[in-house]
Design a protein around this motif. Structure first.
Motif, PDB file in Angstrom:
ATOM      1  N   PHE A  51       0.829  -1.209   0.000  1.00  0.00           N
ATOM      2  CA  PHE A  51       0.000   0.000   0.000  1.00  0.00           C
ATOM      3  C   PHE A  51       0.865   1.262   0.000  1.00  0.00           C
ATOM      4  O   PHE A  51       0.526   2.267  -0.635  1.00  0.00           O
ATOM      5  CB  PHE A  51      -0.965  -0.004   1.188  1.00  0.00           C
ATOM      6  N   THR A  52       1.979   1.204   0.715  1.00  0.00           N
ATOM      7  CA  THR A  52       2.910   2.352   0.715  1.00  0.00           C
ATOM      8  C   THR A  52       3.411   2.606  -0.709  1.00  0.00           C
ATOM      9  O   THR A  52       3.437   3.748  -1.180  1.00  0.00           O
ATOM     10  CB  THR A  52       4.106   2.077   1.658  1.00  0.00           C
ATOM     11  N   ALA A  53       3.775   1.531  -1.402  1.00  0.00           N
ATOM     12  CA  ALA A  53       4.298   1.661  -2.767  1.00  0.00           C
ATOM     13  C   ALA A  53       3.214   2.173  -3.725  1.00  0.00           C
ATOM     14  O   ALA A  53       3.460   3.073  -4.532  1.00  0.00           O
ATOM     15  CB  ALA A  53       4.828   0.314  -3.251  1.00  0.00           C
ATOM     16  N   VAL A  54       2.020   1.614  -3.603  1.00  0.00           N
ATOM     17  CA  VAL A  54       0.929   2.029  -4.502  1.00  0.00           C
ATOM     18  C   VAL A  54       0.598   3.502  -4.262  1.00  0.00           C
ATOM     19  O   VAL A  54       0.395   4.272  -5.204  1.00  0.00           O
ATOM     20  CB  VAL A  54      -0.311   1.122  -4.316  1.00  0.00           C
ATOM     21  N   HIS A  55       0.611   3.886  -2.988  1.00  0.00           N
ATOM     22  CA  HIS A  55       0.328   5.294  -2.680  1.00  0.00           C
ATOM     23  C   HIS A  55       1.414   6.224  -3.201  1.00  0.00           C
ATOM     24  O   HIS A  55       1.163   7.401  -3.478  1.00  0.00           O
ATOM     25  CB  HIS A  55       0.133   5.500  -1.169  1.00  0.00           C
ATOM     26  N   ALA A  56       2.622   5.687  -3.375  1.00  0.00           N
ATOM     27  CA  ALA A  56       3.725   6.485  -3.945  1.00  0.00           C
ATOM     28  C   ALA A  56       3.660   6.503  -5.472  1.00  0.00           C
ATOM     29  O   ALA A  56       4.521   7.077  -6.130  1.00  0.00           O
ATOM     30  CB  ALA A  56       5.062   5.929  -3.481  1.00  0.00           C
TER      31      ALA A  56
END
Ligand code: THU
Length: 137
Positions: A65-70
Protein backbone atom coordinates in the motif's frame (compact mmCIF):
# COMPACT_ATOMS: atom_id res chain seq x y z
CA UNK A 1 26.54 -15.62 -7.70
CA UNK A 2 24.07 -14.53 -10.38
CA UNK A 3 22.63 -11.04 -10.34
CA UNK A 4 19.18 -12.44 -9.51
CA UNK A 5 20.50 -14.21 -6.45
CA UNK A 6 22.23 -11.03 -5.30
CA UNK A 7 19.02 -9.06 -5.75
CA UNK A 8 17.00 -11.64 -3.81
CA UNK A 9 19.50 -11.62 -0.95
CA UNK A 10 19.60 -7.83 -0.69
CA UNK A 11 15.80 -7.79 -0.70
CA UNK A 12 15.85 -10.43 2.05
CA UNK A 13 18.21 -8.25 4.10
CA UNK A 14 15.94 -5.22 3.58
CA UNK A 15 12.99 -7.27 4.90
CA UNK A 16 15.02 -8.26 7.98
CA UNK A 17 15.80 -4.58 8.60
CA UNK A 18 12.12 -3.64 8.13
CA UNK A 19 11.06 -6.32 10.61
CA UNK A 20 12.82 -4.32 13.36
CA UNK A 21 10.09 -1.66 12.99
CA UNK A 22 7.28 -4.17 13.72
CA UNK A 23 4.74 -3.07 16.33
CA UNK A 24 3.44 -6.40 17.62
CA UNK A 25 2.78 -6.25 21.39
CA UNK A 26 -0.20 -8.66 21.16
CA UNK A 27 1.22 -11.59 19.18
CA UNK A 28 4.97 -10.89 19.66
CA UNK A 29 5.27 -12.17 16.08
CA UNK A 30 7.32 -9.70 14.07
CA UNK A 31 7.14 -9.58 10.27
CA UNK A 32 9.05 -7.53 7.71
CA UNK A 33 8.58 -7.20 3.97
CA UNK A 34 10.59 -5.59 1.18
CA UNK A 35 8.89 -5.02 -2.17
CA UNK A 36 10.89 -4.51 -5.38
CA UNK A 37 9.38 -2.49 -8.23
CA UNK A 38 10.10 -3.36 -11.85
CA UNK A 39 12.31 -0.28 -12.10
CA UNK A 40 14.40 -1.24 -9.09
CA UNK A 41 12.93 0.72 -6.17
CA UNK A 42 12.37 -0.94 -2.80
CA UNK A 43 9.47 -0.24 -0.44
CA UNK A 44 9.41 -1.84 2.99
CA UNK A 45 6.78 -2.55 5.63
CA UNK A 46 6.33 -4.27 8.98
CA UNK A 47 3.25 -5.59 10.75
CA UNK A 48 1.47 -3.06 12.96
CA UNK A 49 -0.99 -4.46 15.48
CA UNK A 50 -3.88 -2.94 17.37
CA UNK A 51 -5.57 -3.55 20.74
CA UNK A 52 -8.77 -4.25 18.81
CA UNK A 53 -6.86 -6.91 16.81
CA UNK A 54 -8.71 -6.72 13.47
CA UNK A 55 -7.22 -3.34 12.45
CA UNK A 56 -3.80 -5.02 12.40
CA UNK A 57 -1.99 -4.64 9.10
CA UNK A 58 0.42 -7.27 7.82
CA UNK A 59 3.94 -6.34 6.75
CA UNK A 60 3.27 -7.28 3.11
CA UNK A 61 0.18 -5.11 2.74
CA UNK A 62 1.93 -2.27 4.54
CA UNK A 63 4.73 -2.38 1.94
CA UNK A 64 2.37 -2.81 -1.03
CA UNK A 65 0.00 0.00 0.00
CA UNK A 66 2.91 2.35 0.71
CA UNK A 67 4.30 1.66 -2.77
CA UNK A 68 0.93 2.03 -4.50
CA UNK A 69 0.33 5.29 -2.68
CA UNK A 70 3.72 6.48 -3.95
CA UNK A 71 2.44 5.89 -7.49
CA UNK A 72 3.98 2.48 -8.14
CA UNK A 73 1.99 -0.15 -10.05
CA UNK A 74 4.57 -2.61 -11.41
CA UNK A 75 6.19 -5.09 -9.08
CA UNK A 76 8.88 -7.72 -9.51
CA UNK A 77 9.32 -9.41 -6.13
CA UNK A 78 8.67 -9.32 -2.40
CA UNK A 79 10.84 -10.67 0.42
CA UNK A 80 9.09 -11.71 3.63
CA UNK A 81 10.56 -12.56 7.01
CA UNK A 82 9.01 -13.26 10.38
CA UNK A 83 9.54 -14.79 13.75
CA UNK A 84 8.57 -14.80 17.40
CA UNK A 85 10.19 -11.69 18.95
CA UNK A 86 12.29 -11.28 15.82
CA UNK A 87 13.88 -14.71 15.92
CA UNK A 88 13.97 -16.22 12.42
CA UNK A 89 13.52 -19.97 12.73
CA UNK A 90 11.80 -20.82 9.43
CA UNK A 91 9.80 -19.34 6.60
CA UNK A 92 6.88 -16.99 7.14
CA UNK A 93 4.45 -17.31 4.25
CA UNK A 94 2.00 -14.55 3.32
CA UNK A 95 -1.53 -14.85 4.67
CA UNK A 96 -4.49 -15.29 2.30
CA UNK A 97 -5.51 -11.64 2.49
CA UNK A 98 -2.02 -10.51 1.49
CA UNK A 99 -1.97 -13.02 -1.39
CA UNK A 100 -5.24 -11.54 -2.65
CA UNK A 101 -3.82 -8.00 -2.38
CA UNK A 102 -0.70 -9.10 -4.28
CA UNK A 103 -2.94 -10.49 -7.03
CA UNK A 104 -4.47 -7.04 -7.52
CA UNK A 105 -1.15 -5.62 -8.72
CA UNK A 106 1.12 -8.55 -9.52
CA UNK A 107 1.17 -11.28 -12.14
CA UNK A 108 1.44 -15.02 -11.38
CA UNK A 109 5.23 -14.93 -11.98
CA UNK A 110 5.68 -12.30 -9.21
CA UNK A 111 8.54 -13.64 -7.11
CA UNK A 112 7.93 -14.33 -3.41
CA UNK A 113 11.17 -14.64 -1.45
CA UNK A 114 10.79 -16.43 1.88
CA UNK A 115 13.65 -15.60 4.23
CA UNK A 116 15.02 -18.54 6.22
CA UNK A 117 17.91 -17.08 8.23
CA UNK A 118 19.22 -13.84 9.79
CA UNK A 119 21.96 -13.89 7.13
CA UNK A 120 19.36 -13.46 4.40
CA UNK A 121 19.17 -17.03 3.12
CA UNK A 122 15.89 -17.66 1.34
CA UNK A 123 13.57 -19.93 -0.61
CA UNK A 124 11.71 -18.70 -3.66
CA UNK A 125 8.21 -19.27 -4.89
CA UNK A 126 5.73 -17.31 -6.99
CA UNK A 127 2.36 -15.71 -6.46
CA UNK A 128 0.93 -18.14 -9.02
CA UNK A 129 2.01 -21.06 -6.86
CA UNK A 130 0.70 -19.49 -3.67
CA UNK A 131 -2.62 -18.34 -5.12
CA UNK A 132 -3.96 -20.35 -8.05
CA UNK A 133 -7.52 -19.67 -9.30
CA UNK A 134 -7.28 -16.00 -8.33
CA UNK A 135 -10.48 -14.04 -7.84
CA UNK A 136 -10.69 -11.08 -10.25
CA UNK A 137 -13.50 -8.80 -11.33
N1 THU B 1 1.36 -11.23 9.81
C1 THU B 1 1.98 -10.54 8.79
O1 THU B 1 2.47 -9.43 8.98
N2 THU B 1 2.03 -11.13 7.57
C2 THU B 1 1.51 -12.36 7.27
O2 THU B 1 1.49 -12.75 6.11
C3 THU B 1 1.01 -13.21 8.35
C4 THU B 1 0.74 -12.52 9.63
C5 THU B 1 1.32 -10.61 11.13
C6 THU B 1 -0.07 -10.18 11.56
C7 THU B 1 0.06 -10.20 13.07
O3 THU B 1 0.59 -8.96 13.50
C8 THU B 1 1.09 -11.29 13.35
O4 THU B 1 1.75 -11.54 12.12
C9 THU B 1 0.50 -12.58 13.88
O5 THU B 1 -0.53 -13.02 13.06
Amino acid sequence: MTENKTTSRSLALAAIEAMKKSYSPYSSFTVGAALLTKDGKVYTGANIENASYTPTICAERNAIFTAVHAGEREFEAIAIVGGHKGEITGVTVPCGVCRQVMSEFCSPDFKVILVTSPEGDFEETTLGELLPYTFKL
